[in-house]
Design a protein around this motif. Sequence first.
Motif, mmCIF file in Angstrom:
data_model
loop_
_atom_site.group_PDB
_atom_site.id
_atom_site.type_symbol
_atom_site.label_atom_id
_atom_site.label_comp_id
_atom_site.label_asym_id
_atom_site.label_seq_id
_atom_site.Cartn_x
_atom_site.Cartn_y
_atom_site.Cartn_z
ATOM 1 N N PHE A 173 0.830 -1.202 0.000
ATOM 2 C CA PHE A 173 0.000 0.000 0.000
ATOM 3 C C PHE A 173 0.871 1.260 0.000
ATOM 4 C CE2 PHE A 173 -2.558 2.983 2.849
ATOM 5 C CZ PHE A 173 -3.347 3.461 1.812
ATOM 6 N N ARG A 174 0.552 2.218 -0.880
ATOM 7 C CA ARG A 174 1.280 3.482 -0.987
ATOM 8 C C ARG A 174 0.260 4.632 -1.028
ATOM 9 N NH1 ARG A 174 4.668 -0.045 -0.137
ATOM 10 N NH2 ARG A 174 6.565 -0.410 -1.379
ATOM 11 N N PRO A 175 0.028 5.312 0.086
ATOM 12 C CA PRO A 175 -0.981 6.380 0.106
ATOM 13 C C PRO A 175 -0.632 7.537 -0.824
ATOM 14 C CG PRO A 175 -0.357 5.731 2.344
ATOM 15 C CD PRO A 175 0.632 5.087 1.408
ATOM 16 N N HIS A 176 -1.640 8.070 -1.509
ATOM 17 C CA HIS A 176 -1.471 9.242 -2.372
ATOM 18 C C HIS A 176 -2.852 9.772 -2.733
ATOM 19 C CE1 HIS A 176 -1.962 5.867 -5.199
ATOM 20 N NE2 HIS A 176 -2.633 6.750 -5.927
ATOM 21 N N LEU A 177 -2.893 11.006 -3.226
ATOM 22 C CA LEU A 177 -4.139 11.597 -3.711
ATOM 23 C C LEU A 177 -3.874 12.224 -5.074
ATOM 24 C CD1 LEU A 177 -6.961 13.302 -1.902
ATOM 25 C CD2 LEU A 177 -5.917 14.578 -3.760
ATOM 26 N N GLY A 178 -4.455 11.647 -6.122
ATOM 27 C CA GLY A 178 -4.212 12.118 -7.481
ATOM 28 C C GLY A 178 -5.041 13.337 -7.836
ATOM 29 N N ILE A 179 -4.483 14.179 -8.730
ATOM 30 C CA ILE A 179 -5.237 15.317 -9.263
ATOM 31 C C ILE A 179 -5.336 15.262 -10.788
ATOM 32 C CG2 ILE A 179 -4.655 16.797 -7.312
ATOM 33 C CD1 ILE A 179 -2.746 18.298 -9.304
ATOM 34 N N ALA A 180 -4.569 14.365 -11.435
ATOM 35 C CA ALA A 180 -4.624 14.243 -12.895
ATOM 36 C C ALA A 180 -4.057 12.892 -13.302
ATOM 37 C CB ALA A 180 -3.834 15.362 -13.575
ATOM 38 N N TYR A 181 -4.646 12.321 -14.361
ATOM 39 C CA TYR A 181 -4.189 11.031 -14.875
ATOM 40 C C TYR A 181 -3.504 11.203 -16.226
ATOM 41 C CZ TYR A 181 -7.220 8.898 -11.354
ATOM 42 O OH TYR A 181 -7.810 8.525 -10.169
ATOM 43 N N SER A 182 -2.444 10.452 -16.423
ATOM 44 C CA SER A 182 -1.795 10.403 -17.732
ATOM 45 C C SER A 182 -2.673 9.586 -18.683
ATOM 46 C CB SER A 182 -0.423 9.748 -17.599
ATOM 47 O OG SER A 182 0.164 9.557 -18.871
ATOM 48 N N ASN A 183 -2.925 10.122 -19.863
ATOM 49 C CA ASN A 183 -3.832 9.461 -20.803
ATOM 50 C C ASN A 183 -3.143 8.921 -22.046
ATOM 51 O OD1 ASN A 183 -3.247 11.878 -22.091
ATOM 52 N ND2 ASN A 183 -5.197 12.823 -21.504
ATOM 53 N N ARG A 184 -1.813 8.871 -22.007
ATOM 54 C CA ARG A 184 -1.085 8.270 -23.130
ATOM 55 C C ARG A 184 0.357 8.027 -22.712
ATOM 56 N NH1 ARG A 184 -1.474 13.763 -24.370
ATOM 57 N NH2 ARG A 184 0.469 14.828 -24.959
ATOM 58 N N VAL A 185 1.036 7.224 -23.496
ATOM 59 C CA VAL A 185 2.462 6.979 -23.273
ATOM 60 C C VAL A 185 3.240 8.151 -23.860
ATOM 61 C CG1 VAL A 185 4.391 5.461 -23.810
ATOM 62 C CG2 VAL A 185 2.139 4.477 -23.318
ATOM 63 N N ARG A 186 4.144 8.709 -23.052
ATOM 64 C CA ARG A 186 4.938 9.849 -23.518
ATOM 65 C C ARG A 186 6.071 10.112 -22.538
ATOM 66 N NH1 ARG A 186 1.402 15.256 -22.511
ATOM 67 N NH2 ARG A 186 0.821 14.931 -20.351
ATOM 68 N N PRO A 187 7.068 10.922 -22.908
ATOM 69 C CA PRO A 187 8.170 11.217 -21.987
ATOM 70 C C PRO A 187 7.658 11.899 -20.717
ATOM 71 C CG PRO A 187 8.764 11.821 -24.228
ATOM 72 C CD PRO A 187 7.293 11.497 -24.250
ATOM 73 N N ALA A 188 8.247 11.537 -19.606
ATOM 74 C CA ALA A 188 7.819 12.093 -18.328
ATOM 75 C C ALA A 188 8.473 13.442 -18.022
ATOM 76 C CB ALA A 188 8.149 11.114 -17.211
ATOM 77 N N ALA A 189 9.594 13.742 -18.657
ATOM 78 C CA ALA A 189 10.378 14.924 -18.278
ATOM 79 C C ALA A 189 9.570 16.226 -18.265
ATOM 80 C CB ALA A 189 11.598 15.052 -19.188
ATOM 81 N N PRO A 190 8.764 16.545 -19.296
ATOM 82 C CA PRO A 190 8.021 17.811 -19.248
ATOM 83 C C PRO A 190 7.048 17.891 -18.064
ATOM 84 C CG PRO A 190 8.064 16.936 -21.484
ATOM 85 C CD PRO A 190 8.579 15.852 -20.589
ATOM 86 N N ILE A 191 6.467 16.761 -17.684
ATOM 87 C CA ILE A 191 5.542 16.753 -16.554
ATOM 88 C C ILE A 191 6.313 16.927 -15.254
ATOM 89 C CG2 ILE A 191 3.864 15.342 -15.290
ATOM 90 C CD1 ILE A 191 3.117 14.101 -18.012
ATOM 91 N N ILE A 192 7.422 16.244 -15.117
ATOM 92 C CA ILE A 192 8.236 16.374 -13.910
ATOM 93 C C ILE A 192 8.724 17.811 -13.751
ATOM 94 C CG2 ILE A 192 10.395 15.637 -12.815
ATOM 95 C CD1 ILE A 192 9.955 12.891 -14.181
ATOM 96 N N GLU A 193 9.137 18.430 -14.852
ATOM 97 C CA GLU A 193 9.621 19.809 -14.789
ATOM 98 C C GLU A 193 8.525 20.767 -14.338
ATOM 99 O OE1 GLU A 193 11.066 20.463 -18.715
ATOM 100 O OE2 GLU A 193 12.766 19.074 -18.491
ATOM 101 N N THR A 194 7.326 20.572 -14.813
ATOM 102 C CA THR A 194 6.217 21.439 -14.412
ATOM 103 C C THR A 194 5.845 21.203 -12.955
ATOM 104 O OG1 THR A 194 5.366 21.451 -16.668
ATOM 105 C CG2 THR A 194 3.845 22.103 -14.922
ATOM 106 N N VAL A 195 5.773 19.950 -12.555
ATOM 107 C CA VAL A 195 5.440 19.630 -11.166
ATOM 108 C C VAL A 195 6.482 20.217 -10.213
ATOM 109 C CG1 VAL A 195 5.243 17.734 -9.508
ATOM 110 C CG2 VAL A 195 4.077 17.598 -11.704
ATOM 111 N N ALA A 196 7.740 20.215 -10.598
ATOM 112 C CA ALA A 196 8.810 20.740 -9.735
ATOM 113 C C ALA A 196 8.554 22.191 -9.360
ATOM 114 C CB ALA A 196 10.162 20.593 -10.423
ATOM 115 N N ILE A 197 8.003 22.948 -10.277
ATOM 116 C CA ILE A 197 7.730 24.365 -10.035
ATOM 117 C C ILE A 197 6.612 24.553 -9.022
ATOM 118 C CG2 ILE A 197 7.002 26.513 -11.156
ATOM 119 C CD1 ILE A 197 8.197 25.378 -13.762
ATOM 120 N N LEU A 198 5.744 23.559 -8.897
ATOM 121 C CA LEU A 198 4.547 23.684 -8.054
ATOM 122 C C LEU A 198 4.732 23.118 -6.650
ATOM 123 C CD1 LEU A 198 2.006 22.501 -10.779
ATOM 124 C CD2 LEU A 198 2.524 24.860 -10.109
ATOM 125 N N ARG A 199 5.930 22.687 -6.324
ATOM 126 C CA ARG A 199 6.125 21.977 -5.053
ATOM 127 C C ARG A 199 6.296 22.895 -3.843
ATOM 128 N NH1 ARG A 199 7.288 16.922 -4.419
ATOM 129 N NH2 ARG A 199 9.069 17.272 -3.010
#
Length: 241
Positions: A173-199
């Motif tokens: 078990f790994r607790p978490h609360l999602g706010i958005a789902y990935s809807n296709r296969v694609r590179p993760a880097a752009p998402i990680i970069e955006t999330v980093a700004i919001l932390r």
Amino acid sequence: MRAVPLDDPRAFPPAPPADLDDAEAIAANDWEAFRQVAQMRDHWSRPGWYPGRRAYYWMLTFPDEPELLAMAHRCQSAIAPLGLDLIPDDGLHITLTRIAEAGTPRARLDALAEHAAEQIPTAFELSFGPLAGSPGAVRFSVVPWRPLVELHAVLAHANLRAGVDVGTPTARFRPHLGIAYSNRVRPAAPIIETVAILREAEPVLTQVVSVELVELRREASTYKWDVLHRVPLRQAATPDR
């Protein structure tokens, strides 16, 4: 009911944090795992979710938490250009464990709720944030893990007593609360970069006072559910004056 999460490559993060109560350790562990993701996957291609499927789950839901919703909205606005499937207000949840497929007799579900109520732990406080993610979603870290892990273990035991699926082992078990789902296969880097700004957003606190037994379904690119049982958590004893 004692149980602890263990290292497991099928879980994300694969390794749990070193301290289930330490906010910094939990957030750092979530973030380091997400930073290592090279490719996002399609959340909706998960096996077993065929059209029209319904199933029963234990979940925590958050329909009346304005501060949590406001934080989710701010983060969702920032990640919207990435083209993820944003989770609506009435879809925010923490999945605890699966119970059974639809069609399970209602009497068995009623008995399950009774078993859970007999062992249910005390109400507790959770903190949401900072933002992190997984290969299939963008999600908030949840702190602390310990009361959630203990609640998961209680519910798994109640499932066992009621003769339904024990679901995901507490060790995975790994607790978490999602706010958005990935809807296709694609590179993760752009998402990680955006999330980093919001932390840097200030975490939000909420009280967990009940757990819900729900019938879960998918509608387009979101989850919907009907609450069948809402089991109150115990109230902490007040000291004698």
